[in-house]
Design an enzyme around this catalytic site. Structure first.
Site, mmCIF file in Angstrom:
data_model
loop_
_atom_site.group_PDB
_atom_site.id
_atom_site.type_symbol
_atom_site.label_atom_id
_atom_site.label_comp_id
_atom_site.label_asym_id
_atom_site.label_seq_id
_atom_site.Cartn_x
_atom_site.Cartn_y
_atom_site.Cartn_z
ATOM 1 N N THR A 155 0.753 -1.231 -0.016
ATOM 2 C CA THR A 155 -0.174 0.086 0.077
ATOM 3 C C THR A 155 0.850 1.321 -0.028
ATOM 4 O O THR A 155 0.633 2.182 -0.898
ATOM 5 C CB THR A 155 -1.111 -0.060 1.332
ATOM 6 N N ASN A 167 -5.559 -10.134 -7.156
ATOM 7 C CA ASN A 167 -5.655 -10.624 -5.718
ATOM 8 C C ASN A 167 -6.924 -11.498 -5.788
ATOM 9 O O ASN A 167 -7.036 -12.437 -5.043
ATOM 10 C CB ASN A 167 -5.479 -9.734 -4.726
ATOM 11 N N GLN A 172 1.066 -9.821 -5.662
ATOM 12 C CA GLN A 172 0.368 -11.203 -5.690
ATOM 13 C C GLN A 172 1.407 -12.192 -6.313
ATOM 14 O O GLN A 172 1.063 -13.454 -6.454
ATOM 15 C CB GLN A 172 -1.023 -11.385 -6.278
ATOM 16 N N SER A 197 5.479 -7.108 -1.268
ATOM 17 C CA SER A 197 5.046 -6.950 0.121
ATOM 18 C C SER A 197 5.426 -8.391 0.537
ATOM 19 O O SER A 197 4.867 -9.575 0.167
ATOM 20 C CB SER A 197 3.536 -6.946 0.070
ATOM 21 N N ALA A 198 6.221 -8.621 1.830
ATOM 22 C CA ALA A 198 6.816 -9.853 2.293
ATOM 23 C C ALA A 198 5.573 -10.619 2.677
ATOM 24 O O ALA A 198 5.747 -11.939 2.664
ATOM 25 C CB ALA A 198 7.549 -9.439 3.575
ATOM 26 N N HIS A 199 4.548 -10.068 3.138
ATOM 27 C CA HIS A 199 3.490 -10.891 3.923
ATOM 28 C C HIS A 199 2.738 -11.979 3.024
ATOM 29 O O HIS A 199 2.024 -12.713 3.443
ATOM 30 C CB HIS A 199 2.645 -10.393 5.069
ATOM 31 N N THR A 243 13.355 5.296 10.625
ATOM 32 C CA THR A 243 14.324 4.394 10.959
ATOM 33 C C THR A 243 13.952 3.067 10.083
ATOM 34 O O THR A 243 12.902 2.643 10.327
ATOM 35 C CB THR A 243 14.347 4.223 12.645
ATOM 36 N N CYS A 287 -8.931 -6.915 1.933
ATOM 37 C CA CYS A 287 -8.989 -5.535 2.283
ATOM 38 C C CYS A 287 -10.368 -4.989 2.465
ATOM 39 O O CYS A 287 -10.827 -3.809 3.050
ATOM 40 C CB CYS A 287 -8.272 -4.694 1.764
HETATM 41 N N1 PLP Z 1 -2.068 -5.020 -4.065
HETATM 42 C C1 PLP Z 1 -2.362 -6.202 -3.933
HETATM 43 C C2 PLP Z 1 -2.576 -6.824 -5.473
HETATM 44 C C3 PLP Z 1 -2.772 -6.874 -3.006
HETATM 45 O O1 PLP Z 1 -3.157 -8.132 -2.906
HETATM 46 C C4 PLP Z 1 -2.466 -6.334 -1.822
HETATM 47 C C5 PLP Z 1 -2.834 -6.738 -0.560
HETATM 48 O O2 PLP Z 1 -4.048 -7.404 -0.274
HETATM 49 C C6 PLP Z 1 -2.000 -5.140 -1.658
HETATM 50 C C7 PLP Z 1 -1.728 -4.306 -2.960
HETATM 51 C C8 PLP Z 1 -1.576 -4.223 -0.400
HETATM 52 O O3 PLP Z 1 -0.687 -4.973 0.162
HETATM 53 P P1 PLP Z 1 0.049 -4.526 1.815
HETATM 54 O O4 PLP Z 1 -0.662 -5.434 2.639
HETATM 55 O O5 PLP Z 1 1.449 -5.137 1.408
HETATM 56 O O6 PLP Z 1 -0.249 -3.140 2.000
#
Ligand code: PLP
Length: 384
Positions: A72, A151, A188, A208-210, A249, A334
């Site tokens: 994000t 996603n 994704q 994004s790592a998660h 930081t 989300c």
């Molecule tokens: N973009 C896509 C395609 C995603 O699937 C997501 C997370 O669901 C995001 C952006 C947002 O990522 P983050 O959770 O790292 O902010």
């Protein structure tokens, strides 16, 4: 035991990632910006290693990677950063109706500041039309923001063809009034399938790592330095960290985790994808045997771990209540608090009714055959 089939929302941290991170919470706790002692140097070295691990995964230079808190933030920096630096060249941005809300809401915010945004359509398969993209490009277009894979459906856009169109019809190398960058939300995809930013000629890309067995709250933004050089306007000031683009930081533990997740993905990706893809195929083949059931989105160009299935005449919320031990998603994580039909499925031409009857199953490397067997039985019982 609950069965987790929501890997597109987030993934558990790989134990090897956790092990790599742990010392940086305790004995190696230094601030990577402390230049005067070994605590700082150790942290700085760890950040350097991680930056290289990210760069190796996507084939770029380590100087082209900056760390963010996740996609994000990366999306905001990419889109607003281009807008603020290049709006004197043009005020036009192109994106797609099926983008993640992080992109759509950011574009929406810029629209209020005077940007003109074109929202490209997708077909029933979820894919954009290259001709529509060509027609939308103008000399005032400064950015095209298109996600690699969706996603909700896993549908993959033809990124190489897209970058060819963008760079051919509005080439940043020609100078003058023309010129626009290609920003790709690859959240994704990174860690799931191989992405090469050189080969695919992507100018800016977030990850994004998660989403691939790293920790939450850490990600990276790739920013091309050459052919063309992309200059972003920083969105967070205060100290000039990350080459002045993202002050604050550094989250050293998170960065170490992201780096390790990239290293693991690079070595395990092929084996994982072959295994997961077989399980996904089995799941959707057996579930689509149910009457009035179909897969949403292209089955040709799709992430190997995702299937989005419409169970016509059955409300997904009702199904979910009947399968409490299976963790799946309706819409995207989300926005699933909002009881609105999925904007992605709507853009693909589904009726409101069908979007309300669709469920996303997203598998991952800890999904087992037994999980899939039980899911098929449970969902069938809920529907029949
Ligand atoms: N973009 C896509 C395609 C995603 O699937 C997501 C997370 O669901 C995001 C952006 C947002 O990522 P983050 O959770 O790292 O902010």
């Amino acid at each position: 035991m609950p069965i987790y089939l929501d890997y597109n929302a987030t993934t558990p941290v790989d134990k090897r990632v956790l092990e790599a991170m742990l010392p940086y919470f305790t004995e190696k706790f230094g601030n990577a910006s402390s230049r005067t002692h070994s605590f700082g140097w150790i942290a700085e070295d760890a950040v350097k290693v991680a930056r290289q691990q990210v760069a190796d995964l996507i084939n770029c230079l380590e100087q082209e990677v900056i760390f963010t808190s996740g996609s994000t933030e990366g999306i905001n920096l990419a889109i607003k950063g281009v807008w603020e630096n290049y709006q004197s060249k043009g005020k036009h941005i192109i994106t797609v109706k099926t983008e993640h809300k992080a992109v759509l809401d950011t574009c929406n915010a810029l629209e209020k500041k005077g940007a003109t945004i074109t929202y490209l359509n997708v077909d029933r398969e979820g894919v954009i039309d290259l001709q529509e993209l060509k027609n939308a490009l103008t000399p005032q277009t400064i950015l095209v923001a298109i996600m690699y894979a969706n996603n909700e459906t896993g549908v993959i856009q033809p990124i190489k063809e897209i970058t060819d169109v963008v760079h051919t019809y509005n080439s940043p190398f020609e100078g003058g009034q023309g010129g626009c960058f290609l920003f790709c939300d690859a959240t994704q995809v990174v860690g799931k399938i191989n992405i090469d930013v050189q080969e695919e000629h992507i100018d800016i890309m977030c990850l994004s790592a998660h989403k691939f067995y790293g920790p939450k709250g850490i990600g990276a933004l790739y920013i091309r330095r050459k052919d063309p050089r992309v200059a972003l306007f920083p969105q967070i000031d205060g100290g000039g960290h990350e080459r002045g683009l993202r002050s604050g930081t550094l989250n050293v533990t998170g960065i170490v985790g992201l780096g390790k997740a990239c290293e693991i993905a690079k070595s395990d990706m092929w084996d994982d994808s072959a295994r997961i893809s077989k399980l996904r195929t089995r799941l959707e083949q057996l579930l689509t045997e149910l009457p009035n059931t179909f897969i949403n989105g292209s089955t040709k160009n799709r992430l190997f771990n995702t299937t989005n299935i419409c169970f016509q005449n059955h409300r997904s919320e009702t199904i979910i209540k009947k399968i409490p031990n299976i963790s799946v998603a309706i819409g995207s994580a989300c926005t699933s608090a909002v009881a609105e039909p999925s904007h992605v499925l709507k853009a693909m031409g589904l009726s409101d009714e069908d979007t309300y009857s669709s469920i996303r199953f997203s598998l991952g490397k800890y999904t087992t055959e037994a999980d899939i067997k039980e899911t098929i039985e449970t969902v069938k019982n809920a529907i029949l």
